[in-house]
Design a protein around this motif. Structure first.
Motif, PDB file in Angstrom:
ATOM      1  N   ASP A 270       0.828  -1.212   0.000  1.00 37.88           N
ATOM      2  CA  ASP A 270       0.000   0.000   0.000  1.00 37.88           C
ATOM      3  C   ASP A 270       0.858   1.256   0.000  1.00 37.88           C
ATOM      4  O   ASP A 270       0.558   2.224  -0.683  1.00 37.88           O
ATOM      5  N   VAL A 271       1.920   1.211   0.804  1.00 32.06           N
ATOM      6  CA  VAL A 271       2.772   2.395   0.936  1.00 32.06           C
ATOM      7  C   VAL A 271       4.238   1.970   0.856  1.00 32.06           C
ATOM      8  O   VAL A 271       4.643   0.966   1.449  1.00 32.06           O
ATOM      9  N   MET A 272       5.017   2.768   0.145  1.00 37.47           N
ATOM     10  CA  MET A 272       6.452   2.529  -0.036  1.00 37.47           C
ATOM     11  C   MET A 272       7.236   3.697   0.556  1.00 37.47           C
ATOM     12  O   MET A 272       6.900   4.854   0.307  1.00 37.47           O
ATOM     13  N   HIS A 273       8.256   3.362   1.335  1.00 36.15           N
ATOM     14  CA  HIS A 273       9.257   4.384   1.676  1.00 36.15           C
ATOM     15  C   HIS A 273      10.350   4.202   0.647  1.00 36.15           C
ATOM     16  O   HIS A 273      11.055   3.202   0.646  1.00 36.15           O
ATOM     17  N   VAL A 274      10.489   5.139  -0.274  1.00 37.07           N
ATOM     18  CA  VAL A 274      11.310   4.909  -1.461  1.00 37.07           C
ATOM     19  C   VAL A 274      12.789   4.735  -1.100  1.00 37.07           C
ATOM     20  O   VAL A 274      13.291   5.326  -0.146  1.00 37.07           O
ATOM     21  N   ASN A 275      13.464   3.866  -1.863  1.00 36.87           N
ATOM     22  CA  ASN A 275      14.870   3.565  -1.606  1.00 36.87           C
ATOM     23  C   ASN A 275      15.790   4.708  -2.065  1.00 36.87           C
ATOM     24  O   ASN A 275      15.584   5.294  -3.127  1.00 36.87           O
ATOM     25  N   HIS A 276      16.818   4.943  -1.267  1.00 31.89           N
ATOM     26  CA  HIS A 276      17.901   5.870  -1.617  1.00 31.89           C
ATOM     27  C   HIS A 276      17.398   7.253  -2.020  1.00 31.89           C
ATOM     28  O   HIS A 276      17.864   7.843  -2.991  1.00 31.89           O
ATOM     29  N   HIS A 277      16.419   7.760  -1.282  1.00 34.24           N
ATOM     30  CA  HIS A 277      15.986   9.159  -1.404  1.00 34.24           C
ATOM     31  C   HIS A 277      15.519   9.536  -2.819  1.00 34.24           C
ATOM     32  O   HIS A 277      15.511  10.712  -3.174  1.00 34.24           O
ATOM     33  N   GLY A 278      15.174   8.518  -3.608  1.00 33.85           N
ATOM     34  CA  GLY A 278      14.727   8.802  -4.973  1.00 33.85           C
ATOM     35  C   GLY A 278      15.877   8.881  -5.967  1.00 33.85           C
ATOM     36  O   GLY A 278      15.741   9.461  -7.046  1.00 33.85           O
ATOM     37  N   SER A 279      17.007   8.247  -5.644  1.00 37.55           N
ATOM     38  CA  SER A 279      18.167   8.220  -6.551  1.00 37.55           C
ATOM     39  C   SER A 279      17.887   7.332  -7.761  1.00 37.55           C
ATOM     40  O   SER A 279      17.103   6.376  -7.688  1.00 37.55           O
ATOM     41  N   LEU A 280      18.581   7.621  -8.849  1.00 37.92           N
ATOM     42  CA  LEU A 280      18.464   6.795 -10.057  1.00 37.92           C
ATOM     43  C   LEU A 280      19.083   5.411  -9.892  1.00 37.92           C
ATOM     44  O   LEU A 280      18.881   4.534 -10.721  1.00 37.92           O
ATOM     45  N   SER A 281      19.841   5.204  -8.815  1.00 36.15           N
ATOM     46  CA  SER A 281      20.417   3.874  -8.567  1.00 36.15           C
ATOM     47  C   SER A 281      19.335   2.868  -8.159  1.00 36.15           C
ATOM     48  O   SER A 281      19.573   1.668  -8.161  1.00 36.15           O
ATOM     49  N   SER A 282      18.180   3.388  -7.788  1.00 32.24           N
ATOM     50  CA  SER A 282      17.129   2.556  -7.187  1.00 32.24           C
ATOM     51  C   SER A 282      15.788   2.787  -7.884  1.00 32.24           C
ATOM     52  O   SER A 282      15.721   3.510  -8.861  1.00 32.24           O
ATOM     53  N   SER A 283      14.741   2.165  -7.335  1.00 36.65           N
ATOM     54  CA  SER A 283      13.388   2.264  -7.919  1.00 36.65           C
ATOM     55  C   SER A 283      13.387   1.777  -9.365  1.00 36.65           C
ATOM     56  O   SER A 283      12.885   2.461 -10.265  1.00 36.65           O
ATOM     57  N   ASN A 284      13.935   0.584  -9.610  1.00 37.64           N
ATOM     58  CA  ASN A 284      13.915   0.085 -10.999  1.00 37.64           C
ATOM     59  C   ASN A 284      12.501  -0.333 -11.411  1.00 37.64           C
ATOM     60  O   ASN A 284      11.612  -0.513 -10.576  1.00 37.64           O
ATOM     61  N   GLU A 285      12.318  -0.470 -12.713  1.00 37.29           N
ATOM     62  CA  GLU A 285      10.975  -0.721 -13.261  1.00 37.29           C
ATOM     63  C   GLU A 285      10.341  -1.988 -12.687  1.00 37.29           C
ATOM     64  O   GLU A 285       9.154  -2.015 -12.378  1.00 37.29           O
ATOM     65  N   ASN A 286      11.131  -3.054 -12.551  1.00 38.41           N
ATOM     66  CA  ASN A 286      10.594  -4.316 -12.011  1.00 38.41           C
ATOM     67  C   ASN A 286      10.039  -4.113 -10.603  1.00 38.41           C
ATOM     68  O   ASN A 286       8.956  -4.599 -10.258  1.00 38.41           O
ATOM     69  N   PHE A 287      10.830  -3.428  -9.800  1.00 39.32           N
ATOM     70  CA  PHE A 287      10.471  -3.200  -8.398  1.00 39.32           C
ATOM     71  C   PHE A 287       9.232  -2.318  -8.298  1.00 39.32           C
ATOM     72  O   PHE A 287       8.301  -2.602  -7.532  1.00 39.32           O
ATOM     73  N   VAL A 288       9.217  -1.267  -9.083  1.00 41.60           N
ATOM     74  CA  VAL A 288       8.086  -0.321  -9.047  1.00 41.60           C
ATOM     75  C   VAL A 288       6.796  -1.017  -9.482  1.00 41.60           C
ATOM     76  O   VAL A 288       5.756  -0.883  -8.836  1.00 41.60           O
ATOM     77  N   LYS A 289       6.892  -1.792 -10.556  1.00 35.52           N
ATOM     78  CA  LYS A 289       5.681  -2.456 -11.071  1.00 35.52           C
ATOM     79  C   LYS A 289       5.208  -3.572 -10.150  1.00 35.52           C
ATOM     80  O   LYS A 289       4.017  -3.838 -10.036  1.00 35.52           O
ATOM     81  N   ALA A 290       6.146  -4.262  -9.498  1.00 37.49           N
ATOM     82  CA  ALA A 290       5.749  -5.357  -8.597  1.00 37.49           C
ATOM     83  C   ALA A 290       5.099  -4.830  -7.323  1.00 37.49           C
ATOM     84  O   ALA A 290       4.148  -5.423  -6.814  1.00 37.49           O
ATOM     85  N   THR A 291       5.602  -3.723  -6.821  1.00 41.90           N
ATOM     86  CA  THR A 291       5.112  -3.238  -5.521  1.00 41.90           C
ATOM     87  C   THR A 291       3.916  -2.290  -5.663  1.00 41.90           C
ATOM     88  O   THR A 291       3.076  -2.223  -4.770  1.00 41.90           O
ATOM     89  N   LYS A 292       3.864  -1.549  -6.722  1.00 40.13           N
ATOM     90  CA  LYS A 292       2.707  -0.732  -7.110  1.00 40.13           C
ATOM     91  C   LYS A 292       1.981  -0.044  -5.930  1.00 40.13           C
ATOM     92  O   LYS A 292       0.784  -0.276  -5.723  1.00 40.13           O
ATOM     93  N   PRO A 293       2.681   0.755  -5.168  1.00 37.52           N
ATOM     94  CA  PRO A 293       2.048   1.364  -3.991  1.00 37.52           C
ATOM     95  C   PRO A 293       1.079   2.488  -4.349  1.00 37.52           C
ATOM     96  O   PRO A 293       1.204   3.093  -5.412  1.00 37.52           O
TER      97      PRO A 293
END
Ligand SMILES: [Zn+2]
Length: 335
Positions: A254-277
């Motif tokens: 339901d809710v995500m505390h995003v990884n690495h302050h919103g850096s481009l190193s993180s929040s990859n497409e697979n992760f974002v689509k799987a968790t879909k907060p």
């Protein structure tokens, strides 16, 4: 300093019938994983203060215990977390989790524990019963690591190591699963995979080693994972992709505390689509030199329906859930 709730930003209903993409409570699970029945008792409260460039989140669990995940950069202990604890009347933290050993996550521990007078062993100390981290030693240069260990020792806080598959037993209603640590990803039933962080070409190994915690309170699911990496670039080098495995394991939240302050190193497409907060917290500092959060990252979360709550404009937020819905409020600090 006065804290005033200024605006209710959103109320969400979690689905009462939909199960997560991967049910952590499968029949193979030990019975300890059984989630409490439909919770509608005391709320789970999550406080996301403005800590500058870093992470620090306070949890008030329904049965009264207090959990702090990360303590922000050095100044944040005294300037952000201490005022929040005082406002809430808290002088003892039941459990502290440090996701990894970077200064913007553990730097605030000494000044928080020392209280207003800056000295430990005096009456205004904040006591911490238990501290959890990933064990081992820092991958990278970590200027705050020694001071962190010294503060725990001085405060007589016992230190424990978290591994993927562990559960934090702090509240009868809220299940807290450690789903990643040191590149290993798994739950109480199995280890899904292990990313080898020692690969020489990797940058951001310390971030990749971050502890990830999944909270489940009846139907409410919340994921937080420090600076966990997703294979994006940092300083011109590729980072270990731990996120994809975590997304596969955890599924929708339901809710995500995003990884690495919103850096481009993180929040990859697979992760974002799987968790879909439905809602996404980003802790980033005003005018930070890294330009966190990256606009491309913000857009990725928005594309799956995530409403963004960023602290960058010196904002702070609170979340409240009784297990079947949640509400997020903006909290403005007036000086
Ligand atoms: Zn960080």
């Amino acid at each position: 300093m006065r804290l005033a709730i200024t605006l209710i930003l959103g109320t969400f209903l979690t689905s009462c019938i939909a199960l997560p993409a991967l049910d952590l409570r499968s029949q193979d699970s030990p019975t300890s994983l059984t989630t409490a029945p439909e919770a509608e008792g005391e709320p789970l409260r999550i406080w996301i203060p403005y800590v500058g460039q870093g992470d620090g989140t306070l949890f008030q669990l329904p049965y009264g215990k207090t959990l702090l995940i990360d303590a922000g950069p050095p100044a944040a202990g005294k300037n952000a977390l201490l005022p929040l604890l005082r406002k809430l009347g808290i002088s003892r933290i039941d459990a502290l989790v440090i996701t990894h050993y970077d200064l913007d996550h553990l730097g605030g521990v000494p000044s928080l524990l020392a209280g207003e007078d800056g000295a430990m062993g005096t009456g205004d100390d904040i006591a911490v019963s238990l501290a959890y981290d990933r064990g081992g030693v820092p991958w990278d240069n970590s200027p705050g690591y020694g001071d962190y260990l010294a503060a725990l020792e001085q405060g007589e806080t016992s230190r424990h190591t978290l591994a993927a598959g562990d559960a934090l037993d702090l509240d009868p209603g809220v299940k807290i699963h450690c789903v990643a640590a040191n590149g290993a990803v798994g739950d109480e039933t199995k280890i899904l995979g292990q990313i080898d962080l020692s690969v020489p070409a990797y940058a951001g190994k310390e971030n990749g080693a971050s502890v990830a915690l999944l909270f489940e309170y009846a139907n409410f699911r919340y994921l937080t994972a420090g600076d966990l990496t997703g294979g994006g670039m940092t300083d011109g080098f590729i980072t270990p992709d731990v996120e994809t495995l975590v997304g596969k394991l955890v599924g929708q939240v339901d809710v995500m505390h995003v990884n690495h302050h919103g850096s481009l190193s993180s929040s990859n497409e697979n992760f974002v689509k799987a968790t879909k907060p439905k809602a996404v917290f980003i802790q980033a500092g005003k005018d930070n030199p890294y330009n966190h959060p990256a606009s491309a990252v913000v857009e990725r979360w928005q594309a799956v329906g995530g409403k963004i709550y960023s602290t960058k404009g010196e904002m702070a937020f609170s979340l409240e859930s009784k297990g079947n819905s949640f509400e997020i409020k903006a909290v403005q600090e007036s000086h």
